[in-house]
Design a protein around this motif. Sequence first.
Motif, PDB file in Angstrom:
ATOM      1  N   ARG A 116       0.875  -1.175   0.000  1.00 47.81           N
ATOM      2  CA  ARG A 116       0.000   0.000   0.000  1.00 47.81           C
ATOM      3  C   ARG A 116       0.911   1.223   0.000  1.00 47.81           C
ATOM      4  N   THR A 117       0.689   2.123  -0.950  1.00 45.72           N
ATOM      5  CA  THR A 117       1.452   3.367  -1.017  1.00 45.72           C
ATOM      6  C   THR A 117       0.503   4.524  -0.741  1.00 45.72           C
ATOM      7  N   LEU A 118       0.801   5.323   0.270  1.00 51.51           N
ATOM      8  CA  LEU A 118      -0.017   6.485   0.609  1.00 51.51           C
ATOM      9  C   LEU A 118       0.333   7.642  -0.315  1.00 51.51           C
ATOM     10  N   LEU A 119      -0.679   8.253  -0.909  1.00 54.35           N
ATOM     11  CA  LEU A 119      -0.433   9.356  -1.829  1.00 54.35           C
ATOM     12  C   LEU A 119       0.167  10.562  -1.117  1.00 54.35           C
ATOM     13  N   GLU A 120      -0.318  10.861   0.066  1.00 55.41           N
ATOM     14  CA  GLU A 120       0.119  12.066   0.768  1.00 55.41           C
ATOM     15  C   GLU A 120       1.611  12.061   1.095  1.00 55.41           C
ATOM     16  N   THR A 121       2.135  10.901   1.507  1.00 53.40           N
ATOM     17  CA  THR A 121       3.534  10.834   1.944  1.00 53.40           C
ATOM     18  C   THR A 121       4.441  10.066   0.998  1.00 53.40           C
ATOM     19  N   GLY A 122       3.859   9.240   0.122  1.00 54.34           N
ATOM     20  CA  GLY A 122       4.659   8.384  -0.746  1.00 54.34           C
ATOM     21  C   GLY A 122       5.190   7.150  -0.046  1.00 54.34           C
ATOM     22  N   GLU A 123       4.848   6.981   1.233  1.00 52.54           N
ATOM     23  CA  GLU A 123       5.309   5.825   2.001  1.00 52.54           C
ATOM     24  C   GLU A 123       4.652   4.546   1.484  1.00 52.54           C
ATOM     25  N   THR A 124       5.476   3.521   1.270  1.00 50.26           N
ATOM     26  CA  THR A 124       4.979   2.221   0.829  1.00 50.26           C
ATOM     27  C   THR A 124       5.252   1.197   1.917  1.00 50.26           C
ATOM     28  N   ARG A 125       4.233   0.422   2.267  1.00 51.34           N
ATOM     29  CA  ARG A 125       4.348  -0.633   3.269  1.00 51.34           C
ATOM     30  C   ARG A 125       3.793  -1.935   2.713  1.00 51.34           C
ATOM     31  N   ALA A 126       4.362  -3.028   3.166  1.00 49.71           N
ATOM     32  CA  ALA A 126       3.808  -4.338   2.838  1.00 49.71           C
ATOM     33  C   ALA A 126       2.507  -4.495   3.600  1.00 49.71           C
ATOM     34  N   VAL A 127       1.439  -4.864   2.920  1.00 42.37           N
ATOM     35  CA  VAL A 127       0.148  -5.014   3.576  1.00 42.37           C
ATOM     36  C   VAL A 127       0.230  -6.085   4.657  1.00 42.37           C
ATOM     37  N   SER A 128       0.834  -7.218   4.368  1.00 38.04           N
ATOM     38  CA  SER A 128       0.899  -8.299   5.342  1.00 38.04           C
ATOM     39  C   SER A 128       1.700  -7.895   6.568  1.00 38.04           C
ATOM     40  N   ALA A 129       2.746  -7.108   6.425  1.00 45.77           N
ATOM     41  CA  ALA A 129       3.564  -6.696   7.546  1.00 45.77           C
ATOM     42  C   ALA A 129       2.799  -5.754   8.477  1.00 45.77           C
ATOM     43  N   GLU A 130       1.847  -4.992   7.944  1.00 52.96           N
ATOM     44  CA  GLU A 130       1.077  -4.072   8.781  1.00 52.96           C
ATOM     45  C   GLU A 130       0.160  -4.829   9.732  1.00 52.96           C
TER      46      GLU A 130
END
Length: 132
Positions: A116-130
């Motif tokens: 998942r990449t947040l538009l506001e910050t550009g931060e990308t995280r693995a969905v499963s890791a969250e």
Amino acid sequence: MSEARILRPSALKAYERGGGARTVPLVSARLGAQSFINGITEFGPGAQIPWHFHNCEESVMLLEGRAVFDIGEEHHDLQPQDTTFIPCGVPHRFRNASDTEGMKILWIYGRVDATRTLLETGETRAVSAEHV
């Protein structure tokens, strides 16, 4: 080969997503899934998740409540059982249309390594890791 499972969301741990949303992960690579993951996200009254996109296709079904699905400049009112298809890389978000009642969605990602990449910050995280 992994074994068949029955998952009971009421018995699984929920993870706070912020903004009044919480997720219960269901099928994942931990269970042996090789081509998709899914889960349930509950939204409190008036809650919404931020604009984001994924590295894979996504489908979301509204299970309970009333939702607004925002994609691009379009805003779509959803009723229970309405189902979306979102291509890879397309920004979107979901909002609870009620200020007094919750809503619940079932989401399915087309990869076990979904991000998942947040538009506001550009931060990308693995969905499963969250959510594990």
